[in-house]
Design a protein around this motif. Structure first.
Motif, PDB file in Angstrom:
ATOM      1  N   ILE A  20      18.825 -49.217  10.042  1.00  0.00           N
ATOM      2  CA  ILE A  20      18.923 -49.639   8.642  1.00  0.00           C
ATOM      3  C   ILE A  20      20.238 -49.126   8.086  1.00  0.00           C
ATOM      4  O   ILE A  20      20.458 -47.913   7.977  1.00  0.00           O
ATOM      5  CB  ILE A  20      17.737 -49.090   7.809  1.00  0.00           C
ATOM      6  N   THR A  78      10.538 -51.516   8.981  1.00  0.00           N
ATOM      7  CA  THR A  78      10.425 -51.802   7.546  1.00  0.00           C
ATOM      8  C   THR A  78      10.028 -50.527   6.800  1.00  0.00           C
ATOM      9  O   THR A  78       9.637 -49.524   7.418  1.00  0.00           O
ATOM     10  CB  THR A  78       9.361 -52.887   7.283  1.00  0.00           C
ATOM     11  N   TYR A  93      15.801 -45.753  11.954  1.00  0.00           N
ATOM     12  CA  TYR A  93      15.986 -46.769  12.982  1.00  0.00           C
ATOM     13  C   TYR A  93      14.812 -46.831  13.923  1.00  0.00           C
ATOM     14  O   TYR A  93      14.011 -45.885  14.014  1.00  0.00           O
ATOM     15  CB  TYR A  93      17.283 -46.540  13.765  1.00  0.00           C
ATOM     16  N   ASP A 134      20.293 -56.351   6.991  1.00  0.00           N
ATOM     17  CA  ASP A 134      19.225 -55.386   7.142  1.00  0.00           C
ATOM     18  C   ASP A 134      17.863 -55.994   6.876  1.00  0.00           C
ATOM     19  O   ASP A 134      16.903 -55.295   6.599  1.00  0.00           O
ATOM     20  CB  ASP A 134      19.437 -54.188   6.195  1.00  0.00           C
ATOM     21  N   TYR A 194      15.897 -51.534   3.190  1.00  0.00           N
ATOM     22  CA  TYR A 194      14.726 -50.858   3.740  1.00  0.00           C
ATOM     23  C   TYR A 194      14.260 -51.420   5.078  1.00  0.00           C
ATOM     24  O   TYR A 194      13.265 -50.928   5.626  1.00  0.00           O
ATOM     25  CB  TYR A 194      13.567 -50.927   2.731  1.00  0.00           C
ATOM     26  N   ASP A 195      14.923 -52.447   5.658  1.00  0.00           N
ATOM     27  CA  ASP A 195      14.448 -52.984   6.934  1.00  0.00           C
ATOM     28  C   ASP A 195      15.585 -53.549   7.764  1.00  0.00           C
ATOM     29  O   ASP A 195      16.704 -53.724   7.285  1.00  0.00           O
ATOM     30  CB  ASP A 195      13.401 -54.070   6.704  1.00  0.00           C
ATOM     31  N   ASN A 196      15.280 -53.798   9.051  1.00  0.00           N
ATOM     32  CA  ASN A 196      16.247 -54.395   9.977  1.00  0.00           C
ATOM     33  C   ASN A 196      15.524 -54.730  11.283  1.00  0.00           C
ATOM     34  O   ASN A 196      14.351 -54.384  11.462  1.00  0.00           O
ATOM     35  CB  ASN A 196      17.432 -53.462  10.236  1.00  0.00           C
TER      36      ASN A 196
END
Length: 362
Positions: A269, A247, A254, A357, A273-275
């Motif tokens: 990502i 995040t 990554y 993401d 902004y996240d994944n």
């Protein structure tokens, strides 16, 4: 037409001999063959062959049929017939009945057709048939009709049974449709609960934690801050699987989760902004796990942990989404990367589980 008649038997009585000779003369005078004579009188060729050759005395019914079929002296024929049968009736009454019922062997003069043993009475009006055929099969149909009727009745009975079975099945299906459906308890016993995860341990390896339902009880066991980026080691006790989450990052940042066997998965990502990454099996308590984060400013990793189930059991870790921790995380001491170390290159392919993401379920 004339015929080459065979000699009459020597044991034939004189009245019977005169009667046979008279019958032969009538046949020749009428110009009839044995088949034509059989057709006109409705008695078979084999019968007429016996009567004309003196093997049997002609029956009264056949004689009357002949009288109706050809021009002849009827009273004289009847008188000759009575004289021929009277001695036979006196000597052996049973032989007369046998003569009417038992067929004799055909001679070589004309090959007779097999006939039923019972002689039928002649009709008053002779029927002329255009095609010359043996009379035997035509006269045999009267005793075949009962068998045909029995067969027809059997077919009709079978049809009625089949129709009854079809109606019965239709009624059973209709009654089954009216019955209430099985209770929910029975249904749930046969099928897994809707909220149950779709995999476990090795079966979850390299699968999406969201689509499999493993993210519902996900817990964050380790975190690490890499610049502005926060990486997470996430674990599902139900699925016995772990994965990485990232995040507060930017596209191309990554996080990678690696186990002690060298197996790994990456959360890259793509936008936003996240994944989160696909999962690795965490069923073996001896296997270790670590999550490392990468961004342009450098990279850093969480602490190495094993036996993730024991960590959950011994620590009150809340269930929830991956979110930035209030501090620098468990790996703050190692937050500054070694400038001589070359950071790992970012993956060039999108992980199969990273459909979006958002690490929400993880």
């Amino acid at each position: 037409m004339g015929s080459a008649w065979k000699q009459l038997p020597e044991e034939l009585s004189e009245p019977a001999r005169r009667l046979a000779e008279e019958l032969r003369a009538l046949k020749d005078a009428a110009g009839l063959s044995l088949s034509e004579l059989a057709t006109r009188t409705h008695y078979s060729r084999a019968s007429w062959e016996r009567w004309l050759n003196g093997k049997r005395v002609v029956t009264e019914q056949a004689l009357e049929a002949l009288i109706g079929a050809v021009d002849c002296d009827a009273p004289e024929l009847r008188r000759l017939w009575r004289q021929a049968v009277e001695p036979t009736e006196r000597e052996a009454p049973a032989a007369v009945a046998e003569a009417a019922d038992t067929p004799a062997e055909p001679t070589a003069e004309e090959a007779p057709v097999e006939e039923p043993a019972v002689e039928e009475p002649a009709v008053e009006e002779p029927v002329t048939v255009a095609v010359e055929e043996p009379a035997g099969p035509a006269r045999a149909t009267w005793w075949r009709r009962p068998a045909a009727l029995v067969a027809l009745a059997a077919v009709l009975a079978l049809l009625l049974v089949l129709v009854g079975l079809r109606i019965s099945r239709h009624d059973e299906q209709a009654s089954a449709a009216d019955e209430p459906s099985p209770s929910p308890a029975v249904t749930t016993a046969a099928k897994p609960a809707p909220g149950a995860p779709a995999c476990e341990a090795v079966g979850c390896a390299h699968k999406d934690p969201k689509t499999t339902g493993c993210g519902k009880d996900a817990r964050t066991l380790q975190t690490q801050v890499v610049g502005k980026v926060v990486v997470y080691l996430r674990y599902s006790q139900t699925c016995r699987a772990a994965w990485a989450a990232i995040t507060e990052g930017q596209p191309k940042d990554y996080a990678t989760i690696t186990d002690g066997n060298g197996d790994s998965e990456t959360a890259l990502i793509h936008y936003g902004y996240d994944n989160y990454s696909p999962m690795l099996s965490a069923a073996d308590p001896a296997v270790t796990f670590q999550v490392c984060g990468y961004q342009p400013a450098g990279h850093d990793c969480t602490a190495v942990v094993s036996d993730l189930a024991s960590v959950v059991a011994s620590t009150p870790i809340p269930i929830g989404p991956a979110s930035p921790p209030p501090g620098t995380g468990a790996g703050a001491a190692a937050a500054t990367p070694d400038p001589t170390e070359t950071p790992a290159a970012a993956p060039t392919e999108t992980p199969t589980a990273a459909a979006t993401d958002s690490p929400g379920p993880s």
